[in-house]
Scaffold this motif. Structure first.
Motif, PDB file in Angstrom:
ATOM      1  N   ALA A 421      35.216  35.577  38.955  1.00 21.48           N
ATOM      2  CA  ALA A 421      33.056  34.771  38.910  1.00 21.48           C
ATOM      3  C   ALA A 421      32.784  34.854  38.155  1.00 21.48           C
ATOM      4  N   GLU A 422      33.482  35.878  36.979  1.00 15.56           N
ATOM      5  CA  GLU A 422      33.149  35.780  35.033  1.00 15.56           C
ATOM      6  C   GLU A 422      33.627  34.309  34.540  1.00 15.56           C
ATOM      7  N   ALA A 423      34.283  33.817  35.141  1.00 19.07           N
ATOM      8  CA  ALA A 423      34.968  32.338  34.675  1.00 19.07           C
ATOM      9  C   ALA A 423      33.820  31.135  35.198  1.00 19.07           C
ATOM     10  N   ALA A 424      32.900  31.309  36.409  1.00 21.54           N
ATOM     11  CA  ALA A 424      32.258  30.533  36.684  1.00 21.54           C
ATOM     12  C   ALA A 424      31.422  31.004  36.273  1.00 21.54           C
ATOM     13  N   VAL A 425      30.863  31.936  35.413  1.00 18.80           N
ATOM     14  CA  VAL A 425      29.480  32.285  34.943  1.00 18.80           C
ATOM     15  C   VAL A 425      28.893  30.817  33.714  1.00 18.80           C
ATOM     16  N   ALA A 432      26.768  33.886  39.694  1.00 18.47           N
ATOM     17  CA  ALA A 432      28.117  34.583  39.665  1.00 18.47           C
ATOM     18  C   ALA A 432      28.314  35.783  38.315  1.00 18.47           C
ATOM     19  N   LYS A 433      27.171  35.730  37.948  1.00 21.02           N
ATOM     20  CA  LYS A 433      27.470  37.100  36.691  1.00 21.02           C
ATOM     21  C   LYS A 433      27.170  38.414  37.381  1.00 21.02           C
ATOM     22  N   LYS A 434      25.633  38.281  38.372  1.00 17.02           N
ATOM     23  CA  LYS A 434      25.832  39.155  40.123  1.00 17.02           C
ATOM     24  C   LYS A 434      26.476  39.836  40.495  1.00 17.02           C
ATOM     25  N   PHE A 435      27.638  38.603  40.427  1.00 24.49           N
ATOM     26  CA  PHE A 435      28.169  37.943  42.266  1.00 24.49           C
ATOM     27  C   PHE A 435      29.737  39.294  41.160  1.00 24.49           C
ATOM     28  N   ALA A 436      29.676  39.070  39.995  1.00 23.23           N
ATOM     29  CA  ALA A 436      30.962  39.856  38.994  1.00 23.23           C
ATOM     30  C   ALA A 436      30.712  41.478  38.934  1.00 23.23           C
ATOM     31  N   ARG A 437      29.729  42.093  38.957  1.00 22.47           N
ATOM     32  CA  ARG A 437      29.117  43.195  38.678  1.00 22.47           C
ATOM     33  C   ARG A 437      29.416  43.267  39.635  1.00 22.47           C
ATOM     34  N   GLU A 438      29.178  43.097  40.888  1.00 28.03           N
ATOM     35  CA  GLU A 438      29.222  43.843  42.093  1.00 28.03           C
ATOM     36  C   GLU A 438      31.087  44.924  42.507  1.00 28.03           C
ATOM     37  N   MET A 439      31.403  43.349  41.779  1.00 27.83           N
ATOM     38  CA  MET A 439      33.016  43.716  42.137  1.00 27.83           C
ATOM     39  C   MET A 439      33.627  44.378  41.083  1.00 27.83           C
TER      40      MET A 439
END
Length: 512
Positions: A421-425, A432-439
Motif C-alpha cells: 500500500a505504501e508503494a502504491a501511494v 492507499a495511505k489510509k489503507f497502509a495505516r490500517e494494515m
C-alpha cells in the motif's frame, strides 16, 4: 575506527551582477555574531579519489587525501541532507585507509580507487564568536585551483566563500548570516561541493542514478514500481556505512529496505518478471536475516529494559540489570563481528550488483505498460486477501504453539500488505495511505505478540545463567509471566483491530 565530524555548511559564489569574485564581508554586525577573529591564511592541497566511472561522485560522496590545515589526513564525506555531511577522518598514509574504504564499499564494490582531481586552495579564515566568546562558525574565502588527474584533462579556478558551523552549532545561524552575504554580492553556490564543481568545469558528466531502460508513459505501472524499487536499492547502499559503524537505527532501516524490496518483487509480479526477481528476493531474504541478528537483539534488550523499569524496586532482586548487560554485551560483540563480515563478503556485493543490473535493464511484463492505478490496486488487494486468510486461520486455531506460529505468519502477511500500500501511494493517493495505516495497526499488534514470545525465550535463558551463578531468578520469572499476559491481551484485542482494518470502505477507496 575513523573519527567522525558532522559538517553543516553553506557555500557561496559571486552573484551574476558583481562582475567578478566577491569576498567575505564583515560579519561582526550580524547577530548573534559579536566578534570576528582573523585566523590567517592556510594552503590546502587535496587529492580526491574515486572509481574510474565516478561512482562516489554520482552518489554525492567525496574521498580525499589532504595536507595543510588543522585536519590533514584522509577524509570521507557522506551526504546526510542538503548542506549537511558526515565527515570521517583517518591519519595520513600512502594508501586509502581500510576504515574509510569500507565506508564506501557499497558504492565502489570491487573497483579500484584512483586519484581523480587535485584541488589546491588558499583559504583565508575567520572565526565568528558570540558575546560569551563561544565559537559559532568558521567563515572563509577559498581561492581554488582544480586540476584533472584521471579520466580527462584540464584545470579550472574559482573563488568561493564557505560558512561552516562549529560543532554543536545552531543551523539557524546560517539563515541569519545569509542576508549579509547576499548583500555583499554573494549567492549560494550551484555546486554542492568543490569536487562537483571541479568535475563539471573539466567536462565530466556524471551518470544519473537509475538511468537504465524505463517505461515510456509517465503514469504506467512500470514507472511507479521501478521508482519504488530504485528508492529501496539506494537506501540499502546509503545505509551501509551506518550499519558498519553501528549507527543508531541504520541496521534497522537497512533491513526494512531489504524487506520492502523483496515484498515489492512478490507483490508486483505482474509488473516485474519473477523469474528474474525471485533469485534476488532470496538473496534479500538472506541479507535481512543477517541484519536481523543485530536488530533483533537491540529491540529485545530495549523491551526487557522497559519492562524492568516498570517493576517496583522491591521486586527487582539480585544483580538483574548487570545480568542483562552481560547477556546483551556478549551477543552484541558476536553479532557486530558477524555483520561486518557479511557486508565485506562477496555474496553481499554480488547482490548489490544484481540489483543495479535489474534497474539498468528491468524485466518488465505486459502489465508494466498499463495505467498504474488499477494494476497497483489489484496487487495490493491480492496481498490483502492473503492476509485475511491468515488472520482467520490464526483466530480459529487453539491457543498454544500452533496459534503463535499462525499469528507470526499473519504478521508477515500484514507487513507485506502495508509495504504494498505504501508503494502504491504515489499512484493511488490518500486511499492507499489510509489503507497502509490500517494494515500497520494490525502489523504492530501482531509484532508485539511475536516480540513477547522472543522476550520469554530470552528471559528463560538469562534466568538459567543467573541461577548457575547463584543469583536470584525471581525477577526474570516475574517478567516472563508479564510477557505471557501481554501476549494474551494481544490475542484478545486482535479481533477488534482486525475488524476495523478489514472494513470494506478501505478497500473500496483503493479500487476507486
Amino acid at each position: 575506527m575513523a573519527d567522525t565530524v558532522r559538517e553543516i555548511e553553506r557555500k557561496y559564489e559571486a552573484g551574476g551582477d558583481t562582475g567578478g569574485a566577491a569576498g567575505l564581508p564583515d560579519l561582526s554586525g550580524a547577530p548573534p555574531v559579536a566578534r570576528v577573529a582573523d585566523r590567517g591564511t592556510v594552503e590546502l592541497d587535496a587529492v580526491y579519489y574515486d572509481t574510474a566511472d565516478h561512482r562516489l561522485a554520482a552518489a554525492g560522496i567525496t574521498l580525499r587525501r589532504r595536507t595543510g590545515g588543522s585536519d590533514a589526513g584522509w577524509h570521507v564525506k557522506l551526504p546526510v541532507a542538503p548542506g549537511v555531511r558526515d565527515e570521517f577522518r583517518a591519519p595520513l598514509s600512502a594508501g586509502v585507509p581500510r576504515s574509510l574504504a569500507s565506508l564506501v564499499r557499497s558504492r565502489t564494490r570491487r573497483a579500484p580507487l584512483v586519484p581523480l582531481i587535485r584541488l589546491v586552495s588558499r583559504r583565508d579564515v575567520r572565526h565568528l564568536f558570540d558575546e560569551q566568546g563561544t565559537l559559532l562558525a568558521e567563515a572563509s574565502t577559498d581561492e581554488v585551483t582544480a586540476t584533472r588527474l584521471t579520466g580527462g584533462e584540464g584545470s579550472t579556478a574559482w573563488t568561493e566563500v564557505e560558512v561552516e558551523l562549529a560543532q554543536g552549532g545552531d543551523p539557524a545561524l546560517l539563515d541569519a548570516l545569509e542576508p549579509h552575504l547576499r548583500a555583499a554580492g554573494l549567492r549560494p553556490s550551484k555546486a554542492p561541493s568543490k569536487l562537483a564543481r571541479a568535475l563539471a568545469e573539466t567536462g565530466t558528466h556524471l551518470p544519473e542514478p537509475g538511468s537504465g531502460r524505463r517505461p515510456s508513459s509517465k503514469d504506467d505501472a512500470g514507472r511507479h514500481v521501478l521508482a519504488y524499487v530504485r528508492d529501496q536499492v539506494e537506501a540499502i547502499a546509503a545505509l551501509d556505512p551506518g550499519a558498519r559503524r553501528g549507527t543508531e537505527d541504520a541496521v534497522h532501516q537497512m533491513r526494512v529496505a531489504t524487506r520492502r524490496l523483496r515484498s515489492a518483487f512478490r507483490t508486483f509480479g505482474k509488473v516485474l518478471d519473477r523469474r528474474v526477481t525471485d533469485p534476488l528476493g532470496e538473496e534479500l531474504k538472506w541479507l535481512a536475516g543477517e541484519l536481523g541478528v543485530d536488530r533483533d537483539r537491540e529491540v529485545l534488550v530495549e523491551r526487557l529494559r522497559d519492562r524492568l523499569d516498570e517493576l517496583p524496586r522491591p521486586l527487582v532482586r539480585g544483580p538483574v540489570r548487570a545480568r542483562l548487560r552481560i547477556w546483551s554485551g556478549r551477543r552484541r560483540i558476536e553479532t557486530r563481528r558477524r555483520l561486518t563480515a557479511v557486508l565485506d563478503g562477496e555474496r553481499y556485493l554480488a547482490l548489490l550488483d544484481g540489483l543495479d543490473a535489474l534497474l539498468a535493464d528491468p524485466p518488465l511484463r505486459p502489465a508494466a505498460a498499463r495505467p498504474a492505478a488499477p494494476v497497483l490496486a489489484k496487487a495490493v488487494l491480492g496481498d490483502y486477501a492473503r492476509l485475511a486468510a491468515r488472520v482467520e486461520h490464526a483466530l480459529a486455531t487453539d491457543p498454544g504453539t500452533g496459534r503463535d506460529t499462525a499469528l507470526h505468519d499473519a504478521r508477515k502477511a500484514a507487513k507485506r500488505v502495508r509495504y504494498a500500500a505504501e508503494a502504491a501511494v504515489p499512484a493511488l493517493g490518500k486511499p492507499a495511505k489510509k489503507f497502509a495505516r490500517e494494515m500497520k495497526a494490525v502489523q504492530s499488534l501482531l509484532g508485539d505478540h511475536q516480540d513477547s514470545i522472543m522476550a520469554r525465550t530470552a528471559l528463560a535463558a538469562i534466568a538459567a545463567q543467573a541461577a548457575l551463578a547463584g543469583e536470584s531468578a525471581f525477577t526474570f520469572g516475574l517478567l516472563y509471566g508479564r510477557e505471557e499476559r501481554q501476549a494474551e491481551r494481544d490475542e484478545r484485542e486482535l479481533p477488534q483491530v482486525w475488524e476495523r482494518a478489514s472494513q470494506e470502505r478501505w478497500r473500496e477507496g483503493l479500487s476507486g
